[in-house]
Design an enzyme around this catalytic site. Sequence first.
Site, PDB file in Angstrom:
ATOM      1  N   SER A 159       0.833  -1.203   0.000  1.00  0.00           N
ATOM      2  CA  SER A 159       0.000   0.000   0.000  1.00  0.00           C
ATOM      3  C   SER A 159       0.867   1.252   0.000  1.00  0.00           C
ATOM      4  O   SER A 159       0.360   2.361  -0.053  1.00  0.00           O
ATOM      5  CB  SER A 159      -0.935   0.013   1.220  1.00  0.00           C
ATOM      6  OG  SER A 159      -0.190  -0.079   2.421  1.00  0.00           O
ATOM      7  N   THR A 197     -39.195  26.086 -11.609  1.00  0.00           N
ATOM      8  CA  THR A 197     -39.535  24.815 -10.973  1.00  0.00           C
ATOM      9  C   THR A 197     -39.864  23.879 -12.128  1.00  0.00           C
ATOM     10  O   THR A 197     -40.402  24.330 -13.148  1.00  0.00           O
ATOM     11  CB  THR A 197     -40.746  24.913 -10.018  1.00  0.00           C
ATOM     12  OG1 THR A 197     -41.881  25.337 -10.782  1.00  0.00           O
ATOM     13  CG2 THR A 197     -40.521  25.896  -8.881  1.00  0.00           C
ATOM     14  N   HIS A 198     -39.502  22.635 -12.004  1.00  0.00           N
ATOM     15  CA  HIS A 198     -39.663  21.666 -13.099  1.00  0.00           C
ATOM     16  C   HIS A 198     -38.968  22.138 -14.375  1.00  0.00           C
ATOM     17  O   HIS A 198     -39.384  21.794 -15.475  1.00  0.00           O
ATOM     18  CB  HIS A 198     -41.150  21.406 -13.407  1.00  0.00           C
ATOM     19  CG  HIS A 198     -41.992  21.168 -12.204  1.00  0.00           C
ATOM     20  ND1 HIS A 198     -42.250  19.915 -11.706  1.00  0.00           N
ATOM     21  CD2 HIS A 198     -42.604  22.039 -11.355  1.00  0.00           C
ATOM     22  CE1 HIS A 198     -43.006  20.016 -10.623  1.00  0.00           C
ATOM     23  NE2 HIS A 198     -43.219  21.301 -10.378  1.00  0.00           N
ATOM     24  N   SER A 258     -14.084  22.841 -29.691  1.00  0.00           N
ATOM     25  CA  SER A 258     -14.228  21.492 -30.217  1.00  0.00           C
ATOM     26  C   SER A 258     -13.136  21.296 -31.261  1.00  0.00           C
ATOM     27  O   SER A 258     -12.761  22.226 -31.969  1.00  0.00           O
ATOM     28  CB  SER A 258     -15.610  21.348 -30.844  1.00  0.00           C
ATOM     29  OG  SER A 258     -15.579  20.346 -31.833  1.00  0.00           O
ATOM     30  N   LYS A 277     -17.597  26.183 -31.305  1.00  0.00           N
ATOM     31  CA  LYS A 277     -17.932  25.698 -29.968  1.00  0.00           C
ATOM     32  C   LYS A 277     -17.106  26.319 -28.851  1.00  0.00           C
ATOM     33  O   LYS A 277     -15.928  26.585 -28.995  1.00  0.00           O
ATOM     34  CB  LYS A 277     -17.735  24.174 -29.897  1.00  0.00           C
ATOM     35  CG  LYS A 277     -18.754  23.367 -30.662  1.00  0.00           C
ATOM     36  CD  LYS A 277     -20.152  23.460 -30.078  1.00  0.00           C
ATOM     37  CE  LYS A 277     -20.302  22.654 -28.811  1.00  0.00           C
ATOM     38  NZ  LYS A 277     -20.333  21.219 -29.033  1.00  0.00           N
ATOM     39  N   GLU A 324     -18.818  20.744 -16.475  1.00  0.00           N
ATOM     40  CA  GLU A 324     -19.179  19.365 -16.848  1.00  0.00           C
ATOM     41  C   GLU A 324     -18.321  18.346 -16.111  1.00  0.00           C
ATOM     42  O   GLU A 324     -18.817  17.334 -15.616  1.00  0.00           O
ATOM     43  CB  GLU A 324     -19.007  19.164 -18.357  1.00  0.00           C
ATOM     44  CG  GLU A 324     -20.002  19.937 -19.185  1.00  0.00           C
ATOM     45  CD  GLU A 324     -19.679  19.817 -20.663  1.00  0.00           C
ATOM     46  OE1 GLU A 324     -20.404  19.103 -21.367  1.00  0.00           O
ATOM     47  OE2 GLU A 324     -18.690  20.426 -21.120  1.00  0.00           O
ATOM     48  N   TYR A 331      -9.700  -5.505  13.164  1.00  0.00           N
ATOM     49  CA  TYR A 331      -9.012  -5.157  11.928  1.00  0.00           C
ATOM     50  C   TYR A 331      -8.993  -6.332  10.958  1.00  0.00           C
ATOM     51  O   TYR A 331      -8.796  -7.480  11.357  1.00  0.00           O
ATOM     52  CB  TYR A 331      -7.558  -4.719  12.222  1.00  0.00           C
ATOM     53  CG  TYR A 331      -6.797  -4.380  10.951  1.00  0.00           C
ATOM     54  CD1 TYR A 331      -6.892  -3.110  10.380  1.00  0.00           C
ATOM     55  CD2 TYR A 331      -6.037  -5.338  10.284  1.00  0.00           C
ATOM     56  CE1 TYR A 331      -6.231  -2.808   9.200  1.00  0.00           C
ATOM     57  CE2 TYR A 331      -5.376  -5.042   9.107  1.00  0.00           C
ATOM     58  CZ  TYR A 331      -5.477  -3.765   8.567  1.00  0.00           C
ATOM     59  OH  TYR A 331      -4.840  -3.470   7.392  1.00  0.00           O
ATOM     60  N   GLN A 384      -7.166  -2.046   4.326  1.00  0.00           N
ATOM     61  CA  GLN A 384      -6.133  -1.309   3.588  1.00  0.00           C
ATOM     62  C   GLN A 384      -6.754  -0.634   2.364  1.00  0.00           C
ATOM     63  O   GLN A 384      -6.243   0.368   1.871  1.00  0.00           O
ATOM     64  CB  GLN A 384      -5.022  -2.277   3.186  1.00  0.00           C
ATOM     65  CG  GLN A 384      -3.900  -1.658   2.415  1.00  0.00           C
ATOM     66  CD  GLN A 384      -2.710  -2.593   2.330  1.00  0.00           C
ATOM     67  OE1 GLN A 384      -2.094  -2.933   3.330  1.00  0.00           O
ATOM     68  NE2 GLN A 384      -2.387  -3.032   1.126  1.00  0.00           N
TER      69      GLN A 384
HETATM   70  N1  ARG Z   1      -1.215  -1.154   5.412  1.00  0.00           N
HETATM   71  C1  ARG Z   1      -2.140  -1.542   6.411  1.00  0.00           C
HETATM   72  C2  ARG Z   1      -3.465  -0.790   6.201  1.00  0.00           C
HETATM   73  O1  ARG Z   1      -3.432   0.183   5.555  1.00  0.00           O
HETATM   74  C3  ARG Z   1      -1.628  -1.200   7.755  1.00  0.00           C
HETATM   75  C4  ARG Z   1      -2.154  -2.054   8.857  1.00  0.00           C
HETATM   76  C5  ARG Z   1      -1.627  -3.424   8.686  1.00  0.00           C
HETATM   77  N2  ARG Z   1      -1.970  -4.251   9.768  1.00  0.00           N
HETATM   78  C6  ARG Z   1      -1.792  -5.567   9.718  1.00  0.00           C
HETATM   79  N3  ARG Z   1      -2.128  -6.220  10.745  1.00  0.00           N
HETATM   80  N4  ARG Z   1      -1.349  -6.126   8.636  1.00  0.00           N
HETATM   81  O2  ARG Z   1      -4.506  -1.191   6.665  1.00  0.00           O
END
Ligand code: ARG
Length: 458
Positions: free
Chosen positions: A22, A154-155, A276, A282, A289, A316, A321
């Site tokens: 991550s 309205t509408h 465009s 355009k 948008e 957890y 993650q």
């Molecule tokens: N990268 C993990 C997350 O974002 C951190 C926590 C990881 N905890 C674990 N027990 N592996 O959630």
Amino acid sequence: MALWGGRFSSETDKELTEFSESVSYDKRLYKYDILGSKTHARMLAAQGIIPLETAKSIADELDAIEKRIDAGDFEFKAELEDIHMHIENALIEKLGDEGARVHSARSRNDQVALDIRLYLRDVISAMVEGIKDFQRALVDQADKNGDAIMPGFTHLQHAQPVLFGHHMLAYVEMFARDIERLQDCRKRVNVMPLGSGALAGTTLPINREMVCEALGFERVTRNSMDAVADRDFAIEVLSALSIFAMHVSRLSDDLILWCSQEFSFVELSDEFCTGSSLMPQKKNPDIAELSRGKTARIYGSLMALLTLCKGLPLTYNRDMQEDKEPLFDAIDTVNRILRVYPPMVAGLEISRDRMLAAASDPALMATDLAEKLVELRVPFRTAHHRVGSFVKWCRENNKALHEATLEEMHQTIPEATPEFLKLFSPESSVAKREVTGATGPEAVAAQIAFWKQQLAEL
Ligand code: ARG
């Protein structure tokens, strides 16, 4: 076979590493992770869990790591998974066993919860300022074009004349509630989870209150399982952002309509539009948008987090993650909108003539006739019916409402007086609507004065 097997396993390793990491996105939390670790180490020393000297070395080294990351002089690698492991690893590389003491009485589970909360506190504060700038741009437009009259819809049908400023200020109100929502969920973000450990707290004699105070949190979390398991605070932020984006998207829709050839109520300055590649004439309202389009993406983030959490057993789970990318994406998207939209609103040119012409259809003043009858003690439902018959008569006789004579009006509205013939101007229609919150010039001026005062930079 062995060769093939070997290749397969190393390829798989790489795939698995990349699948699990991550750091490519949570590295944005590094400052918060470092701040958290420094504070944690100081507390560990104060409690006699680690030597004071160690806490000092840890703090110094964390500062050095922060500088290296700031300078882009820090290597991130998928094998070290996340930002927490990177920083801890760098610490241990430099300090050896001393560095290895920082993670006492802590788990990445409470650490990541802390980092996200610290990050969101800053995000919310900055975003509130951004939304206020947006409000200022709208208030300035309302102020600059104070007397411009347009049809209110309205509408998407012409309803009654309103001041253009009144329309702008409607969004200022919506954004004020968006700010309130963000500030309100900041209270629930601003709770300190560290010390919850993996899920059950710790046997070590830590001082959570000390960390809480040092990091400026309101209070510590009361339940360690809740603290590591829930992301409702992030979901709330996403929900507030989704509602804000919904408001921006509606404003976009108004502006997109208004700059169409059919309306031609406003013109956006060139730098906020594109042409465009095919049609030379355009001028497209891209920013509006795209903001409308990006709203879908922000909703997607909200849905992602709601869905992510809905089936998770306490506490957890690694699934969590996956909270970060949608959260960060929604925040980045809103921040981008906040950078481009207010200047676009500031540069908006309105066409008073086009607006007034559209608001001048006497049919828009039909309600004023009915209300005049109420002043003459005709019950409103009867009044409404009489004016309705009058409108029908005019349509059948090919006349605009203001072209009918008093005698003709009397056929359907026997109570009509000569004054009724003067009710067809949008200016006087607007001018009579001076109750609080209405579109009369004084009522709108009062709104403008209120917002100018609210938004004054101190
Ligand atoms: N990268 C993990 C997350 O974002 C951190 C926590 C990881 N905890 C674990 N027990 N592996 O959630």
